[in-house]
Scaffold this motif. Structure first.
Motif, mmCIF file in Angstrom:
data_model
loop_
_atom_site.group_PDB
_atom_site.id
_atom_site.type_symbol
_atom_site.label_atom_id
_atom_site.label_comp_id
_atom_site.label_asym_id
_atom_site.label_seq_id
_atom_site.Cartn_x
_atom_site.Cartn_y
_atom_site.Cartn_z
ATOM 1 N N THR A 265 0.815 -1.221 0.000
ATOM 2 C CA THR A 265 0.000 0.000 0.000
ATOM 3 C C THR A 265 0.846 1.267 0.000
ATOM 4 O O THR A 265 0.355 2.348 0.328
ATOM 5 C CB THR A 265 -0.934 0.018 1.223
ATOM 6 N N ASN A 267 2.854 2.337 -2.769
ATOM 7 C CA ASN A 267 3.325 2.637 -4.136
ATOM 8 C C ASN A 267 4.698 2.035 -4.430
ATOM 9 O O ASN A 267 5.512 2.614 -5.176
ATOM 10 C CB ASN A 267 3.366 4.154 -4.369
ATOM 11 N N PRO A 308 -1.701 7.324 -7.640
ATOM 12 C CA PRO A 308 -1.535 5.866 -7.707
ATOM 13 C C PRO A 308 -0.703 5.473 -8.919
ATOM 14 O O PRO A 308 -0.635 6.188 -9.921
ATOM 15 C CB PRO A 308 -2.974 5.349 -7.823
ATOM 16 N N GLU A 312 -1.839 -3.281 -10.663
ATOM 17 C CA GLU A 312 -2.772 -4.144 -9.947
ATOM 18 C C GLU A 312 -2.127 -4.688 -8.676
ATOM 19 O O GLU A 312 -0.982 -5.150 -8.693
ATOM 20 C CB GLU A 312 -3.212 -5.302 -10.841
ATOM 21 N N SER A 315 -1.287 -0.075 -4.086
ATOM 22 C CA SER A 315 -2.052 1.146 -3.833
ATOM 23 C C SER A 315 -1.164 2.172 -3.131
ATOM 24 O O SER A 315 -0.032 1.891 -2.750
ATOM 25 C CB SER A 315 -3.282 0.838 -2.975
ATOM 26 N N ASN A 316 -1.713 3.363 -2.936
ATOM 27 C CA ASN A 316 -1.020 4.416 -2.197
ATOM 28 C C ASN A 316 -1.757 4.746 -0.894
ATOM 29 O O ASN A 316 -1.700 5.874 -0.399
ATOM 30 C CB ASN A 316 -0.867 5.671 -3.059
ATOM 31 N N ASP A 317 -2.435 3.749 -0.317
ATOM 32 C CA ASP A 317 -3.176 3.948 0.934
ATOM 33 C C ASP A 317 -2.263 4.197 2.125
ATOM 34 O O ASP A 317 -2.659 4.836 3.096
ATOM 35 C CB ASP A 317 -4.060 2.726 1.230
ATOM 36 N N ASN A 343 -3.928 7.718 2.414
ATOM 37 C CA ASN A 343 -3.110 8.638 1.616
ATOM 38 C C ASN A 343 -3.376 10.101 1.999
ATOM 39 O O ASN A 343 -3.801 10.915 1.179
ATOM 40 C CB ASN A 343 -3.370 8.424 0.123
#
Length: 605
Positions: A265, A267, A308, A312, A315-317, A343
């Protein structure tokens, strides 16, 4: 460590007369201050205090001799007379069952005693048990005082030659006073004498930049402490230390590692670029569920997470930033987590107190974790599962255009996302619509009382910002259309999930709130004011002027049937400095020349 042993301390002075210079804090908070757009006076670190420890002989002092152990059972069900943990009880409600001082009698509240303490920067919480007050004072100094007079019983000075930082406080267990220190130690003191039982140096490897800011939480035979790590590669952690041996039991890393759950999460940036995840606040604990609840701050390395990757499974959460963590206290096992905001590009932490409130949810009484981040938006989660239940928005933020009613996912307002060409007004500003000034909750009525701040910021993604790696530039501005009031005390009806009353004024709050069974809420202000409000209406029922800013956590306790209200004034912190600058910028406010740092304790005549 300099040490003096005395058989009787009745004639001792509490604190020698000395001046402690305030140094700018050299961490992320300091960079925030430099980017605030106001006239900022910086607070955060203290020079050496040059004080020695004063060890007591408990056999010669009845209060110390008769001190009873603070057992697990007492911590779980504290006497009405005591204030045993940071927010009095494990559920972090900041609420006292004492009611001698109430809506009818509060007008008779008078100063009972006033005791100078070490000068410097701090945000302290006194603890009280068996008529003894324990206070973490500025400069890594711990004081044991007679809670009825302020007379010193013993004093511990961790290292009188060290530069120190401000903290929330300490913890009690059995015969121990547990003290987090500025050189990253956890020290266990003998509560009767002030002598050292054990001293554990927390292992940090070759990294620098860590800080201990919060008070510890005692649970399942462990003393549990969050670590702040604003710019440290790999981020912060939560550590548990065995109460008997003083040895580390476990640690939980607050930033997900590559190859581990949540590691995808970020990137795909390497671990050394994953920074932040500080744990600034004290955890809540539910003994029945055997869970501790902590909040995690965001990262300052926002640049690589701005957009982002479109890959697949990536994520950048940025887990576990801005999340609530539920951990098993004896092992550190993660039982559940809930990320309030993914994020975060504005440093609007969801880091503050987790309060455990009993509420009726769909006809069933449940334990609910209630918490709000800097946006001032409160989320409620099922304490058992972490399931999202509801939110209450006091209306300060424009970050989110909607909230998913099932998941609690915040739908970002596209009109405030960082932009390189258009100045966008974001509310609140980076210090938040609320900050460390903790809320308090009356579980019986379901009312929550939170100090709030009404200020916004103009943002531009122009590379001028120094705090966030995205380079987001910020300029602090009043709320559009402001009526000139910047401070608010907001009451929220959690049972009905709606706003109740609010009290607003020009000058902002400076302290946490304190709620009592007497129907009162106490709150300190930047102009040295200290007020008592009616919990039902928000009317001011009593107020007094201290001679310094009460930037601390007020408490209440009783000894021999007499109730007291206590707060430290004159020990400031970085946030106080920022608000002094902003109030001056917006209104021309200049506080009165302050008196010496001191404990102010009030009681009925």
């Amino acid at each position: 460590m300099k040490q003096i042993t005395l058989r009787a301390l009745a004639c001792c002075f509490l604190i020698s007369q000395l001046q402690v210079e305030a140094f700018a804090q050299q961490d992320g908070d300091d960079q925030q201050a430099g980017n605030s757009g106001g006239v900022i006076e910086r607070y955060g670190r203290n020079a050496a205090n040059n004080l020695g420890s004063v060890i007591a002989d408990p056999d010669s002092i009845p209060l110390l001799r008769d001190y009873s152990p603070v057992t697990d059972e007492i911590l779980q069900n504290p006497p009405d007379s005591d204030w045993l943990t940071w927010r009095r009880t494990y559920n972090n409600l900041g609420f006292s069952t004492l009611d001698q001082i109430n809506r009818q009698t509060v007008s008779g509240l008078q100063l009972a005693w006033h005791q100078p303490v070490t000068p410097g920067n701090n945000m302290p919480t006194p603890l009280v048990h068996d008529g003894i007050m324990f206070l973490y004072s500025a400069g890594d100094v711990v004081l044991a005082l007679d809670a009825t007079t302020g007379e010193m019983l013993w004093r511990y000075s961790h290292d009188g030659n060290a530069v120190t930082s401000h903290k929330f406080g300490i913890a009690l267990h059995e015969n121990k006073v547990l003290v987090p220190t500025s050189d990253l130690h956890m020290v266990a003191l003998n509560a009767r004498s002030g002598d050292v039982i054990w001293d554990h140096a927390i292992e940090i490897g070759n990294n620098t930049g860590y800080q201990l800011r919060s008070a510890p939480t005692v649970a399942s035979g462990q003393v549990i402490q969050g670590m702040a790590a604003s710019f440290v590669p790999g981020g912060g952690f939560i550590i548990a230390i065995d109460l008997e041996t003083g040895r580390e039991t476990w640690r939980f890393n607050t930033l997900a590692r590559p190859g581990e759950p949540g590691g995808n999460t970020w990137n795909n940036i390497p671990l050394e670029e994953r920074q932040g995840g500080s744990v600034w606040n004290t955890g809540a604990y539910d003994p029945e569920l055997d869970l501790v609840f902590y909040g995690v701050s965001p990262t300052y390395n926002t640049g690589p997470l701005l957009y982002p990757l479109g890959i697949e499974g990536v994520s950048n959460d940025a887990l576990y930033t801005n999340a609530t963590l539920a951990l098993r206290p004896n092992t550190g096992e993660l039982i559940w987590y809930y990320q309030h905001v993914a994020n975060d590009q504005f440093d609007l932490d969801w880091i503050f107190e987790r309060s455990i409130v009993e509420l009726e949810i769909e006809g069933e009484m449940k334990k609910v974790v209630v918490t709000a981040g800097k946006p001032g938006l409160f989320d409620a989660l099922d304490a058992v599962t972490g399931q999202y239940l509801f939110s209450v928005d006091p209306g300060l933020q424009n970050l989110f255009s909607a909230i998913n009613p099932v998941t609690g996912e915040k739908i970002n307002n596209p009109n405030v996302f960082p932009d390189a060409e258009e100045i966008r007004t974001v509310c609140p500003f980076y210090q938040g619509g609320r900050n460390w000034h903790a809320s308090s909750v009356n579980n019986e009525t379901g009312f929550l009382f939170v100090p709030m701040f009404e200020v916004c910021m103009d943002t531009l993604l122009d590379g001028t910002g120094t705090l966030l790696s995205s380079g987001l530039g910020t300029d602090t501005v009043p709320v559009p259309g402001t009526d000139g009031n910047y401070g608010r005390l907001q009451a929220i009806d959690l049972k009905n999930r709606e706003l109740a009353w609010q009290y607003r004024q020009e000058v902002v709050p400076a302290s946490a709130s304190l709620a009592t069974a007497g129907g009162l809420v106490f709150l300190g202000y930047l102009d040295h004011g200290f007020k008592a409000f009616d919990q039902q209406t928000g009317n001011v029922l009593w107020e007094t002027q201290l001679d310094a800013i009460p930037a601390a956590f007020p408490i209440t306790y009783s000894v021999n049937g007499k109730q007291y209200i206590a707060i430290v004034a004159g020990q400031l912190n970085l946030h106080t400095g920022i608000w002094l600058g902003l109030m001056n910028q917006f209104t021309g406010f200049v506080p009165e020349t302050p008196g010496a740092a001191a404990l102010w304790v009030f009681a009925l005549e």
